[in-house]
Each structure stands twice: as structure tokens, then as C-alpha cells.
Design a protein around this motif. Structure first.
Motif, short mmCIF file in Angstrom:
data_model
loop_
_atom_site.label_atom_id
_atom_site.label_comp_id
_atom_site.label_asym_id
_atom_site.label_seq_id
_atom_site.Cartn_x
_atom_site.Cartn_y
_atom_site.Cartn_z
N GLY A 72 0.81 -1.22 0.00
CA GLY A 72 0.00 0.00 0.00
C GLY A 72 0.84 1.26 0.00
O GLY A 72 0.54 2.21 -0.72
N HIS A 128 -6.77 4.10 -3.88
CA HIS A 128 -7.03 2.67 -3.75
C HIS A 128 -5.95 1.97 -2.91
O HIS A 128 -6.28 1.14 -2.06
CB HIS A 128 -7.10 2.05 -5.14
N THR A 134 -6.01 2.57 1.02
CA THR A 134 -7.25 2.06 1.59
C THR A 134 -7.15 0.56 1.81
O THR A 134 -7.50 0.04 2.87
CB THR A 134 -8.45 2.38 0.68
N LYS A 135 -6.64 -0.14 0.80
CA LYS A 135 -6.46 -1.59 0.95
C LYS A 135 -5.39 -1.89 1.99
O LYS A 135 -5.51 -2.84 2.76
CB LYS A 135 -6.08 -2.24 -0.39
N THR A 185 -7.01 -1.33 5.45
CA THR A 185 -8.00 -2.34 5.81
C THR A 185 -7.36 -3.70 6.04
O THR A 185 -7.54 -4.32 7.08
CB THR A 185 -9.07 -2.44 4.72
N LEU A 186 -6.59 -4.17 5.08
CA LEU A 186 -6.03 -5.52 5.18
C LEU A 186 -4.74 -5.56 5.99
O LEU A 186 -4.52 -6.49 6.76
CB LEU A 186 -5.80 -6.08 3.78
#
Length: 127
Positions: free
Chosen positions: A21, A36, A39-40, A43-44
């Protein structure tokens, strides 16, 4: 031993997503693309580290950490919503409605048009 392996997998999984990221944030050109990647990663990546930490405190230390569970739930709920609002703001500031493709519905893009009233929605042909 098994708990250590599971914890390590989640922490490494979270670290890899965090690295990917941050790399995507630096390398991607457009603001929508840059949105994008972090954000990933948030979250992950952070989710994996928090899950690994919850497993550690649950199996190794012997108590459940509700703080980390609440942080994980808050993160998984708010990160996609925040990204959605940021994408809508970007579209509103940098694109005209005529630049976007047709939505295929009678209403169009929600950031440019108010939703129709019930009477207008019943009169509109279905797309």
C-alpha cells in the motif's frame, strides 16, 4: 507453537499489505489510483496486524483484548466509507457530469443529481 505460526502469518500478512500500500501510494500517478492503495493497505494490513495481536493476547497471554476488536471493527467499517467519500469529492471537483459515462438509469450520477421523488421514479422508464 501453532499459535506462534498463526500469529506470525497474520503479522507478516499485515506487513506485506502495508508495504504494498505504501509503495502504491508513491508509485501510482492519479489521485484516484493513489486512493485505492492506502485504503487496501489500511484495511487488510492493519487488520492483519490487529488480528494477530488479538490471537496473541487470547492464546499466549490468556485474556481477550476487546480494544483491538473494536479498533478492527471500526477500521473495517470506516475505511471503505471514507474512500468512497473521497472518490466522490474528487469526481465533483475534477470532472463534469458530461465527462462521465451514462449511468444507464433514469437518475444519473448521484453526486450531480438529487434522487427523484417517488412520483418521478414511478413515471421514469426502467433502464
Amino acid at each position: 507453537m501453532i499459535a506462534d505460526i498463526i500469529i506470525s502469518v497474520f503479522v507478516v500478512f499485515g506487513g506485506i499489505f502495508g508495504l504494498v500500500g505504501s509503495f502504491g501510494l508513491v508509485k501510482l500517478q492519479d489521485a484516484m489510483q493513489r486512493l485505492h492503495a492506502p485504503t487496501k493497505a489500511t484495511t487488510l494490513g492493519l487488520g492483519g496486524v490487529l488480528i494477530g495481536s488479538m490471537i496473541y493476547f487470547g492464546f499466549v497471554d490468556g485474556h481477550v483484548s476487546f480494544h483491538e476488536l473494536l479498533i478492527s471493527l471500526f477500521l473495517f467499517i470506516t475505511a471503505p466509507i471514507t474512500a468512497h467519500f473521497m472518490a466522490q469529492t474528487y469526481l465533483r471537483m475534477h470532472r463534469e457530469e458530461s465527462d462521465l459515462p451514462d449511468s444507464g438509469r433514469p437518475v444519473g450520477w448521484s453526486i450531480y443529481q438529487d434522487p427523484p421523488s417517488i412520483e418521478e421514479a414511478e413515471k421514469a422508464p426502467n433502464a
